[in-house]
Design a protein around this motif. Sequence first.
Motif, PDB file in Angstrom:
ATOM      1  N   GLY A 142       0.797  -1.225   0.000  1.00  0.00           N
ATOM      2  CA  GLY A 142       0.000   0.000   0.000  1.00  0.00           C
ATOM      3  C   GLY A 142       0.826   1.269   0.000  1.00  0.00           C
ATOM      4  N   ALA A 143       0.102   2.378   0.225  1.00  0.00           N
ATOM      5  CA  ALA A 143       0.703   3.704   0.051  1.00  0.00           C
ATOM      6  C   ALA A 143       1.522   4.123   1.265  1.00  0.00           C
ATOM      7  CB  ALA A 143      -0.414   4.711  -0.182  1.00  0.00           C
ATOM      8  N   PRO A 144       2.548   4.930   1.032  1.00  0.00           N
ATOM      9  CA  PRO A 144       3.260   5.522   2.172  1.00  0.00           C
ATOM     10  C   PRO A 144       2.450   6.691   2.742  1.00  0.00           C
ATOM     11  CG  PRO A 144       4.215   6.302   0.122  1.00  0.00           C
ATOM     12  CD  PRO A 144       3.108   5.354  -0.264  1.00  0.00           C
ATOM     13  N   SER A 145       2.906   7.254   3.851  1.00  0.00           N
ATOM     14  CA  SER A 145       2.205   8.383   4.476  1.00  0.00           C
ATOM     15  C   SER A 145       2.965   9.676   4.218  1.00  0.00           C
ATOM     16  CB  SER A 145       2.124   8.183   5.983  1.00  0.00           C
ATOM     17  OG  SER A 145       1.604   6.922   6.269  1.00  0.00           O
ATOM     18  N   ALA A 146       2.214  10.768   4.176  1.00  0.00           N
ATOM     19  CA  ALA A 146       2.843  12.069   3.922  1.00  0.00           C
ATOM     20  C   ALA A 146       1.996  13.176   4.523  1.00  0.00           C
ATOM     21  CB  ALA A 146       2.996  12.281   2.422  1.00  0.00           C
ATOM     22  N   ALA A 147       2.543  14.415   4.456  1.00  0.00           N
ATOM     23  CA  ALA A 147       1.806  15.569   4.979  1.00  0.00           C
ATOM     24  C   ALA A 147       0.452  15.673   4.288  1.00  0.00           C
ATOM     25  CB  ALA A 147       2.616  16.842   4.745  1.00  0.00           C
ATOM     26  N   VAL A 154       8.391   8.635 -20.530  1.00  0.00           N
ATOM     27  CA  VAL A 154       9.025   7.503 -19.852  1.00  0.00           C
ATOM     28  C   VAL A 154       9.297   7.864 -18.392  1.00  0.00           C
ATOM     29  CG1 VAL A 154      11.079   6.045 -19.820  1.00  0.00           C
ATOM     30  CG2 VAL A 154      10.078   6.738 -21.992  1.00  0.00           C
ATOM     31  N   SER A 155       9.728   9.101 -18.218  1.00  0.00           N
ATOM     32  CA  SER A 155      10.029   9.544 -16.870  1.00  0.00           C
ATOM     33  C   SER A 155       8.759   9.575 -16.015  1.00  0.00           C
ATOM     34  CB  SER A 155      10.656  10.938 -16.949  1.00  0.00           C
ATOM     35  OG  SER A 155      11.002  11.355 -15.679  1.00  0.00           O
ATOM     36  N   GLN A 156       7.682  10.116 -16.614  1.00  0.00           N
ATOM     37  CA  GLN A 156       6.414  10.171 -15.870  1.00  0.00           C
ATOM     38  C   GLN A 156       5.994   8.768 -15.442  1.00  0.00           C
ATOM     39  OE1 GLN A 156       5.021  12.717 -14.762  1.00  0.00           O
ATOM     40  NE2 GLN A 156       5.924  14.379 -15.961  1.00  0.00           N
ATOM     41  N   LEU A 157       6.163   7.807 -16.367  1.00  0.00           N
ATOM     42  CA  LEU A 157       5.775   6.426 -16.058  1.00  0.00           C
ATOM     43  C   LEU A 157       6.639   5.863 -14.930  1.00  0.00           C
ATOM     44  CD1 LEU A 157       5.144   4.964 -19.622  1.00  0.00           C
ATOM     45  CD2 LEU A 157       3.468   5.238 -17.779  1.00  0.00           C
ATOM     46  N   ALA A 158       7.923   6.157 -15.015  1.00  0.00           N
ATOM     47  CA  ALA A 158       8.834   5.639 -13.986  1.00  0.00           C
ATOM     48  C   ALA A 158       8.453   6.190 -12.609  1.00  0.00           C
ATOM     49  CB  ALA A 158      10.273   6.012 -14.331  1.00  0.00           C
ATOM     50  N   PHE A 159       8.146   7.493 -12.563  1.00  0.00           N
ATOM     51  CA  PHE A 159       7.739   8.088 -11.281  1.00  0.00           C
ATOM     52  C   PHE A 159       6.437   7.457 -10.796  1.00  0.00           C
ATOM     53  CE2 PHE A 159      10.851  11.381 -12.060  1.00  0.00           C
ATOM     54  CZ  PHE A 159      11.167  11.842 -10.803  1.00  0.00           C
ATOM     55  N   TRP A 160       5.503   7.294 -11.738  1.00  0.00           N
ATOM     56  CA  TRP A 160       4.207   6.734 -11.365  1.00  0.00           C
ATOM     57  C   TRP A 160       4.394   5.323 -10.809  1.00  0.00           C
ATOM     58  CZ3 TRP A 160       1.947   2.380 -13.556  1.00  0.00           C
ATOM     59  CH2 TRP A 160       0.639   2.118 -13.136  1.00  0.00           C
ATOM     60  N   PHE A 161       5.275   4.562 -11.453  1.00  0.00           N
ATOM     61  CA  PHE A 161       5.495   3.185 -11.006  1.00  0.00           C
ATOM     62  C   PHE A 161       6.174   3.147  -9.628  1.00  0.00           C
ATOM     63  CE2 PHE A 161       8.413  -0.407 -10.585  1.00  0.00           C
ATOM     64  CZ  PHE A 161       7.457  -1.406 -10.461  1.00  0.00           C
ATOM     65  N   MET A 162       7.172   3.996  -9.468  1.00  0.00           N
ATOM     66  CA  MET A 162       7.973   3.933  -8.229  1.00  0.00           C
ATOM     67  C   MET A 162       7.228   4.482  -7.014  1.00  0.00           C
ATOM     68  SD  MET A 162      11.591   3.394  -8.791  1.00  0.00           S
ATOM     69  CE  MET A 162      12.387   4.542  -7.738  1.00  0.00           C
ATOM     70  N   PHE A 163       6.420   5.534  -7.235  1.00  0.00           N
ATOM     71  CA  PHE A 163       5.871   6.250  -6.073  1.00  0.00           C
ATOM     72  C   PHE A 163       4.347   6.291  -6.095  1.00  0.00           C
ATOM     73  CE2 PHE A 163      10.068   8.077  -6.994  1.00  0.00           C
ATOM     74  CZ  PHE A 163      10.707   7.712  -5.830  1.00  0.00           C
ATOM     75  N   PRO A 164       3.696   5.436  -5.279  1.00  0.00           N
ATOM     76  CA  PRO A 164       2.241   5.482  -5.203  1.00  0.00           C
ATOM     77  C   PRO A 164       1.778   6.798  -4.563  1.00  0.00           C
ATOM     78  CG  PRO A 164       3.149   3.785  -3.727  1.00  0.00           C
ATOM     79  CD  PRO A 164       4.307   4.451  -4.379  1.00  0.00           C
ATOM     80  N   THR A 165       0.553   7.194  -4.870  1.00  0.00           N
ATOM     81  CA  THR A 165       0.007   8.399  -4.225  1.00  0.00           C
ATOM     82  C   THR A 165      -0.055   8.164  -2.717  1.00  0.00           C
ATOM     83  OG1 THR A 165      -1.296   8.854  -6.177  1.00  0.00           O
ATOM     84  CG2 THR A 165      -1.990   9.953  -4.146  1.00  0.00           C
ATOM     85  N   PRO A 166       0.556   9.055  -1.927  1.00  0.00           N
ATOM     86  CA  PRO A 166       0.600   8.804  -0.472  1.00  0.00           C
ATOM     87  C   PRO A 166      -0.719   9.113   0.205  1.00  0.00           C
ATOM     88  CG  PRO A 166       1.643  10.892  -0.984  1.00  0.00           C
ATOM     89  CD  PRO A 166       1.231  10.304  -2.303  1.00  0.00           C
ATOM     90  N   LYS A 167      -0.906   8.559   1.390  1.00  0.00           N
ATOM     91  CA  LYS A 167      -2.096   8.922   2.178  1.00  0.00           C
ATOM     92  C   LYS A 167      -1.713   9.991   3.209  1.00  0.00           C
ATOM     93  CE  LYS A 167      -1.860   4.962   5.300  1.00  0.00           C
ATOM     94  NZ  LYS A 167      -1.155   3.786   4.936  1.00  0.00           N
ATOM     95  N   THR A 168      -2.692  10.835   3.498  1.00  0.00           N
ATOM     96  CA  THR A 168      -2.451  11.955   4.421  1.00  0.00           C
ATOM     97  C   THR A 168      -2.400  11.452   5.863  1.00  0.00           C
ATOM     98  OG1 THR A 168      -3.657  13.389   2.920  1.00  0.00           O
ATOM     99  CG2 THR A 168      -3.348  14.200   5.165  1.00  0.00           C
ATOM    100  N   LEU A 169      -1.397  11.887   6.580  1.00  0.00           N
ATOM    101  CA  LEU A 169      -1.282  11.516   7.997  1.00  0.00           C
ATOM    102  C   LEU A 169      -2.383  12.195   8.807  1.00  0.00           C
ATOM    103  CD1 LEU A 169       2.574  12.050   8.371  1.00  0.00           C
ATOM    104  CD2 LEU A 169       1.424   9.879   8.840  1.00  0.00           C
ATOM    105  N   SER A 170      -3.035  11.430   9.686  1.00  0.00           N
ATOM    106  CA  SER A 170      -4.000  12.050  10.608  1.00  0.00           C
ATOM    107  C   SER A 170      -3.216  12.699  11.755  1.00  0.00           C
ATOM    108  CB  SER A 170      -4.938  10.980  11.175  1.00  0.00           C
ATOM    109  OG  SER A 170      -4.186  10.117  12.010  1.00  0.00           O
ATOM    110  N   ILE A 171      -3.915  13.479  12.576  1.00  0.00           N
ATOM    111  CA  ILE A 171      -3.246  14.108  13.734  1.00  0.00           C
ATOM    112  C   ILE A 171      -2.643  13.025  14.636  1.00  0.00           C
ATOM    113  CG2 ILE A 171      -3.669  15.431  15.864  1.00  0.00           C
ATOM    114  CD1 ILE A 171      -3.971  17.352  13.679  1.00  0.00           C
ATOM    115  N   GLN A 172      -3.383  11.930  14.839  1.00  0.00           N
ATOM    116  CA  GLN A 172      -2.859  10.840  15.696  1.00  0.00           C
ATOM    117  C   GLN A 172      -1.621  10.227  15.048  1.00  0.00           C
ATOM    118  OE1 GLN A 172      -6.041  11.153  14.765  1.00  0.00           O
ATOM    119  NE2 GLN A 172      -6.963  11.689  16.732  1.00  0.00           N
TER     120      GLN A 172
END
Length: 485
Positions: free
Chosen positions: A144-149, A164-182
Amino acid sequence: MSDNQSDWEVLPDASPLQDAVSLPCGLRVPNRLVKAAMYESLANFGGGPPNSQHFKLYARWGNGGWGMLISGNVQVDPLHLSLGRDLVVPEILSPETIAPYVQLRQAMTAGTSDTRARPLTILQLNHTGRQCPRIMGGRGIFGGAPSAASSVPVRSRDKRDGLVSQLAFWFMFPTPKTLSIQDIDAVIERFVRGARLAHEAGFDGIQLHASHGYLISGFLSPKTNLRTDRYGFPKELTIIESILNRIRATVPQPFAIGIKVNAADYVSGSITEEQALDHIREMASWRMLDFIEISGGDYERPDFAAAASPRQAFFAKFSRLALKTIPQGDGMPVIMLTGSLRTKAVMTRTIRDGHAHLIGIGRPAVICPSYAKALLEPPSAKTAEDDHFPVEFPDPPSPFWLKILNIGLIGTGLNTAWHCALMWRMGNDYWNGLTIGSRKGGWSSPVPQIGGIQALLELWRPWPSFNHALIIVIFFALFAVILFK
Ligand SMILES: Cc1cc2nc3c(=O)[nH]c(=O)nc-3n(C[C@H](O)[C@H](O)[C@H](O)COP(=O)(O)O)c2cc1C
């Protein structure tokens, strides 16, 4: 300061690089030269504690004359690694889990019997946030996704990069989920545990990695922090202040705390020079920091890994502004500048002209682990010509396929991989690093020849385990499918 590092000038004998610097916490850096943080890629795949390879590598730096040694980034969350072979803060601190870090700390200073010359030992703490990649980021293939601000994915912003670069970024880095306050509270406690680890293992301090686009840096930039709660703009520094407050309340003095921040990113929508300077001013005013390191760039625009360039000079100009913007002394942090500083003449000018108090050196310390010692040697009649070290630091390979692919991030990865391959050789006694042996900055022995693909493969070294080999094969197969479909 001139960008032309080859215009050697005659400098007086006493070098300001030899001067000690006192930090607000009371500790003393015995000279101005700092081995900057560099990911070693030596831990077990999936993350783990330091091992005998780290100890050998750091013992070489420990013998190298550095005023301060900063470890490669140690991840505070095992589910957020950088390139897979990361050092990780143990989930539970016990004598057993702390012991390898005690050994790491001892390796860093074993070579210095003179306590006044002993380098300060600093553990760099990091959370990779949205830049945590698929597969080797510690969450496995389906983790699953990593966490981020905020939920802003890492994507290529370099106009020269194509599809090609866009694809490589898309493959390497899933859209992150937003960290909750907790979640943020838990992340803060992870950094505090990292600081406790450092203290209990005998390190002199820690450095928070708040640059290069990782989690904390993501909070500081309007490009990646879209939050509307107490961690969003205009209170984007809250996460750092909370981490520092908690560490200062937990770890006894003297304990040095540094932070690595980006100069302005010079990318539209990102942090401006004024904002970055405001950050530095405000952070300094808290009187909780001992040093602030200036760097720049992120995975989308990896300036920190660039060769000497006009953009690198931005860091020097910025660090000068930073140094001027905060009052000297009175509990104020000192400024460290890192990036493309190669020669004694340029380093000396950096200090003399008030661009920084400390000089951060990354890649040259991998080629020549005792570079600081060589730089600090007082000039003699015999060595006067060498004193400014017109040293040619060899560049990583620049294979033809890299030019065809034209993906900045892969170029950065190759640069990192090549330096990690050299660190691996030093950690395994296959290579001792170079010493400056002869007149005119000649090297004592050649740097091992390591090609581009070889460097990338060595970064992960899958062969000891079938599972790891399988992961790497799947990774490259998926990558190839995306590239060529
Ligand atoms: C192999 C490698 C690993 C790096 N790992 C880190 C790291 O863990 N933390 C960090 O803050 N910077 C890291 N950097 C960036 C360096 O600290 C430094 O900012 C950059 O290399 C520019 O300095 P230099 O021109 O003297 O190499 C790394 C750089 C390299 C080459």
